[in-house]
Structures are given as structure tokens and as C-alpha cells.
Design a protein around this motif. Sequence first.
Motif, PDB file in Angstrom:
ATOM      1  N   SER A   1      -9.269  13.786  -6.680  1.00 34.39           N
ATOM      2  CA  SER A   1     -10.332  12.882  -7.123  1.00 34.39           C
ATOM      3  C   SER A   1      -9.970  11.416  -6.828  1.00 34.39           C
ATOM      4  O   SER A   1     -10.816  10.623  -6.429  1.00 34.39           O
ATOM      5  CB  SER A   1     -10.652  13.084  -8.602  1.00 34.39           C
ATOM      6  N   ARG A   2      -8.696  11.066  -6.988  1.00 37.62           N
ATOM      7  CA  ARG A   2      -8.284   9.697  -6.682  1.00 37.62           C
ATOM      8  C   ARG A   2      -8.398   9.461  -5.169  1.00 37.62           C
ATOM      9  O   ARG A   2      -8.854   8.404  -4.719  1.00 37.62           O
ATOM     10  CB  ARG A   2      -6.838   9.474  -7.161  1.00 37.62           C
ATOM     11  N   PHE A   3      -7.997  10.463  -4.408  1.00 36.02           N
ATOM     12  CA  PHE A   3      -8.095  10.399  -2.956  1.00 36.02           C
ATOM     13  C   PHE A   3      -9.556  10.174  -2.556  1.00 36.02           C
ATOM     14  O   PHE A   3      -9.883   9.302  -1.754  1.00 36.02           O
ATOM     15  CB  PHE A   3      -7.566  11.721  -2.380  1.00 36.02           C
ATOM     16  N   HIS A   4     -10.421  10.939  -3.177  1.00 35.51           N
ATOM     17  CA  HIS A   4     -11.846  10.839  -2.871  1.00 35.51           C
ATOM     18  C   HIS A   4     -12.406   9.468  -3.249  1.00 35.51           C
ATOM     19  O   HIS A   4     -13.204   8.887  -2.503  1.00 35.51           O
ATOM     20  CB  HIS A   4     -12.616  11.954  -3.588  1.00 35.51           C
ATOM     21  N   GLU A   5     -11.940   8.942  -4.373  1.00 34.80           N
ATOM     22  CA  GLU A   5     -12.388   7.614  -4.803  1.00 34.80           C
ATOM     23  C   GLU A   5     -12.026   6.562  -3.733  1.00 34.80           C
ATOM     24  O   GLU A   5     -12.827   5.694  -3.393  1.00 34.80           O
ATOM     25  CB  GLU A   5     -11.695   7.258  -6.132  1.00 34.80           C
ATOM     26  N   PHE A   6     -10.808   6.671  -3.193  1.00 40.42           N
ATOM     27  CA  PHE A   6     -10.378   5.736  -2.162  1.00 40.42           C
ATOM     28  C   PHE A   6     -11.213   5.866  -0.894  1.00 40.42           C
ATOM     29  O   PHE A   6     -11.613   4.875  -0.296  1.00 40.42           O
ATOM     30  CB  PHE A   6      -8.888   5.944  -1.824  1.00 40.42           C
TER      31      PHE A   6
ATOM     32  N   ILE B   1       0.828  -1.209   0.000  1.00 39.77           N
ATOM     33  CA  ILE B   1       0.000   0.000   0.000  1.00 39.77           C
ATOM     34  C   ILE B   1       0.865   1.264   0.000  1.00 39.77           C
ATOM     35  O   ILE B   1       0.647   2.174  -0.800  1.00 39.77           O
ATOM     36  CB  ILE B   1      -0.958   0.019   1.222  1.00 39.77           C
ATOM     37  N   PHE B   2       1.855   1.313   0.888  1.00 39.71           N
ATOM     38  CA  PHE B   2       2.706   2.504   0.986  1.00 39.71           C
ATOM     39  C   PHE B   2       3.492   2.744  -0.299  1.00 39.71           C
ATOM     40  O   PHE B   2       3.622   3.875  -0.762  1.00 39.71           O
ATOM     41  CB  PHE B   2       3.694   2.368   2.147  1.00 39.71           C
TER      42      PHE B   2
ATOM     43  N   ALA C   1      -1.308   5.595   4.700  1.00 40.34           N
ATOM     44  CA  ALA C   1      -0.753   5.667   3.337  1.00 40.34           C
ATOM     45  C   ALA C   1      -1.509   6.688   2.494  1.00 40.34           C
ATOM     46  O   ALA C   1      -0.903   7.468   1.753  1.00 40.34           O
ATOM     47  CB  ALA C   1      -0.796   4.292   2.681  1.00 40.34           C
ATOM     48  N   LEU C   2      -2.835   6.690   2.611  1.00 39.08           N
ATOM     49  CA  LEU C   2      -3.642   7.647   1.834  1.00 39.08           C
ATOM     50  C   LEU C   2      -3.329   9.074   2.243  1.00 39.08           C
ATOM     51  O   LEU C   2      -3.215   9.972   1.409  1.00 39.08           O
ATOM     52  CB  LEU C   2      -5.141   7.362   2.045  1.00 39.08           C
TER      53      LEU C   2
ATOM     54  N   GLU D   1      -0.681  14.178   1.024  1.00 35.54           N
ATOM     55  CA  GLU D   1       0.262  15.194   1.506  1.00 35.54           C
ATOM     56  C   GLU D   1       1.442  15.365   0.541  1.00 35.54           C
ATOM     57  O   GLU D   1       1.897  16.467   0.279  1.00 35.54           O
ATOM     58  CB  GLU D   1       0.764  14.766   2.885  1.00 35.54           C
ATOM     59  N   LYS D   2       1.918  14.255  -0.005  1.00 36.51           N
ATOM     60  CA  LYS D   2       3.060  14.300  -0.919  1.00 36.51           C
ATOM     61  C   LYS D   2       2.671  14.794  -2.315  1.00 36.51           C
ATOM     62  O   LYS D   2       3.532  15.018  -3.146  1.00 36.51           O
ATOM     63  CB  LYS D   2       3.666  12.890  -1.076  1.00 36.51           C
TER      64      LYS D   2
END
Length: 366
Positions: free
Chosen positions: A186-191, A71-72, A173-174, A179-180
Motif C-alpha cells: 500500500s505504501r508502494f502504491h501510494e508512492f 531517498i535510498f 529506490a522504490l 524488493e527488500k
Amino acid sequence: EKGGYDHFMLKEIYEQPRAILDTYRGRLRAAQGLIKMAGIDENIEKFMNANRIIIVACGTSWHAGLVAEYIFEDLARIPVEVEYASEFRYRNPVITDKDVLIAISQSGETADTLAAIKLAKEKGAYVFGVCNVVGSSIARETDSGAYTHAGPEIGVASTKAFTTQITVLTLVALKLAKEKGVFSQSRFHEFLTELETIPAKVEKVLESNALIEIIADVYKDSTNCLYLGRGYNFPVALEGALKLKEISYIHAEGYPAAEMKHGPIALIDDQMPVFVIATKKGHYEKVVSNIQEIKSRKGKIIAIVTEGDTQVTELADHVVEVPETLESLTPLLTTIPLQLLSYHIAVMRGCNVDQPRNLAKSVTVE
Ligand code: F6R
């Protein structure tokens, strides 16, 4: 106290939808598009400046660490090493103040994990803990951390601790990926929204219990079993094998599916059950060819597949379906049938499921 279940282990398997929810609730704010974790927020520069993350743990917690490595690296693009705490502490490891060490422990009392933390701290690393037991030695010894909110785990075989450890580590990890800047909003939101569907999907997997009991009855007298998976589901294969060994006393091995041809394939005959995690995402076609190799040697195939699967379903002797999800979240679903399978086999063999021979819930000596 067992809430109507015959054993704590079964109760704890069934508590997983709730335990996973309790672990992300309050942290995951999908509507606001953020994850709040005090132990990270307050020390974010330690994580952002880290050259790498070293994960130390033992047993099932070490398997959660292996899932976290995928995951990381995949999501947050941070290099990760996963170590058995007992090896790490004695091999004069190279550790600097640019390292972040994550220690994973249900009990928070595992002697080797605690010793690994002390060593890393001496060398200047920042130490983050993922524990279930509040106020435990590891929780106190770490610089910061995040609890798994699994509730008390009584059964010696770890179940809900494992899935909640993966949940916490996914959140970390998310958060770091966002942050990075390696993750778009949108990908963050999907997760985040997909993570919120996991408790209901675990519930769905638990509905296969009766089917899994039938499968358990077919294979309960086996003397050896093989567990295969690839990518995110390789550690799930290791965990499936460990669960079977520890409570049913059947010899079992977990392997990355592709590694089979480098040795274990020699073990396969018509007496050998092979449990394969063959979900749709993540090297599906490659796992299909691994299954064909087992079939042609007359091995028995029990596959964990994605709902609606046809290709593996045609090849396998038995299948258990799990709902579709993002590849990196599949371990939270594929683990469940393997826990149930071990449970039923152990019960059928008359084993003491909650207190297997020679094992202790918390290993406070090295
Ligand atoms: C397996 C199991 C053990 C523990 C290991 C680490 O089901 O229970 O392998 O996972 O002893 O324990 P913790 O997580 O308490 O450090």
C-alpha cells in the motif's frame, strides 16, 4: 529550434513536466503495482546483496546524487555515500565486490565520472549508470543502467536533466524498497500514484513564472545570495545556488539551514537575499525558526512554501507556492522556482544564459 522561447534554458525548464513523464512512463505500472527497469531486474541480486551504494557525479548531477542519498536511505534503507567523482578517483577509496556504484551524468562524457567508473570496476564493484545521452561513453562503460528520457539538453545550465535524474533514482529506490520488503504494497502504491501527479504539479509551479520574474527584478543587483534547505531540500539549496552562480555570475552559497548559525549567519544584513525552501513536510518548524533568525538580522527572505502556507508567508518578504506532495518528492517541485529565478536574473543582467562564460556543456577533461 527554441520552440518560441528566448533561450534553450527556458524551453528546457518548461519541458520538465514532459521530461519527467517520459522518464517514468513505461517503467512505472501503478495499476499492476510494479516498476519495470531492465537494468535492475536483470541484475537484482547485485543490488539486493550490496553492502552500500556509492554515488559518483559532478556538478548538478552530484546534487541529484545527494537527493538520491536521502531517498535510498529513507525509503530503501540502503546505506549510501555520495562522492565528487574527481575526489573519489584520487583518494584511494575502499571499494569491494559488495559495493554498487551509481554514476550519474547528463552528457555521459564527464572525464572524472568516467575515471571513477573504471576504478570501481577494477575493484570488482557493480556499476550502474544514469545518463541522458544514449550511447555515451559512461552509458557504454557501465554494467547496466537506466536512461533519463529528458531529450537533448542544450543550455549549459542543467535543468531537466536534474529533475529526470531524481525521477530515475526515485524509481530505483522504490523498486529496491519493495524488493527488500521494507515497503508494504500500500505504501508502494501510494508512492507510485503520487509520482504520477508530479508532471501536473510541475506545470502548476511553472504558472508562478510571472511572480518569479517580479522577485528576480527586486534582487537582480545583489552581489551575494544565500540558499537554505533541510533534509530532502538541502541539495535543492545547493542546486539553486549553483544555477545562480553559473548563469548570472552572482556569488551564491547553498547551506543546510541549521548550519547557518555555524558561520554564514555572519554574512546576513539588509543587503542579503536568503532563499529558503520551507515546504510543509520535512522539518518545517525548524526552518521557521531559521527564518526568524534571518529576519532578526534584517536579511531578505524569499521562501518556497507549500500551497496555503500562512506561518512562513507572514514572515517572508516574498513567497512562491508549490503544490503539496510526499516529502521525498518535494525536490521535483521546489527546484523549479529556483531555476526560473536564476534564469530571469541572468537575463536581466544581460548574461549569456545558454552559454555562460568559462563553462562547457560536457567536461571531457579533468
Ligand atoms: C550545472 C552543470 C554542470 C554539470 C556537470 C556534470 O548546471 O551543467 O555542473 O552538471 O558538469 O555534467 P554531466 O551530468 O554531463 O556529467
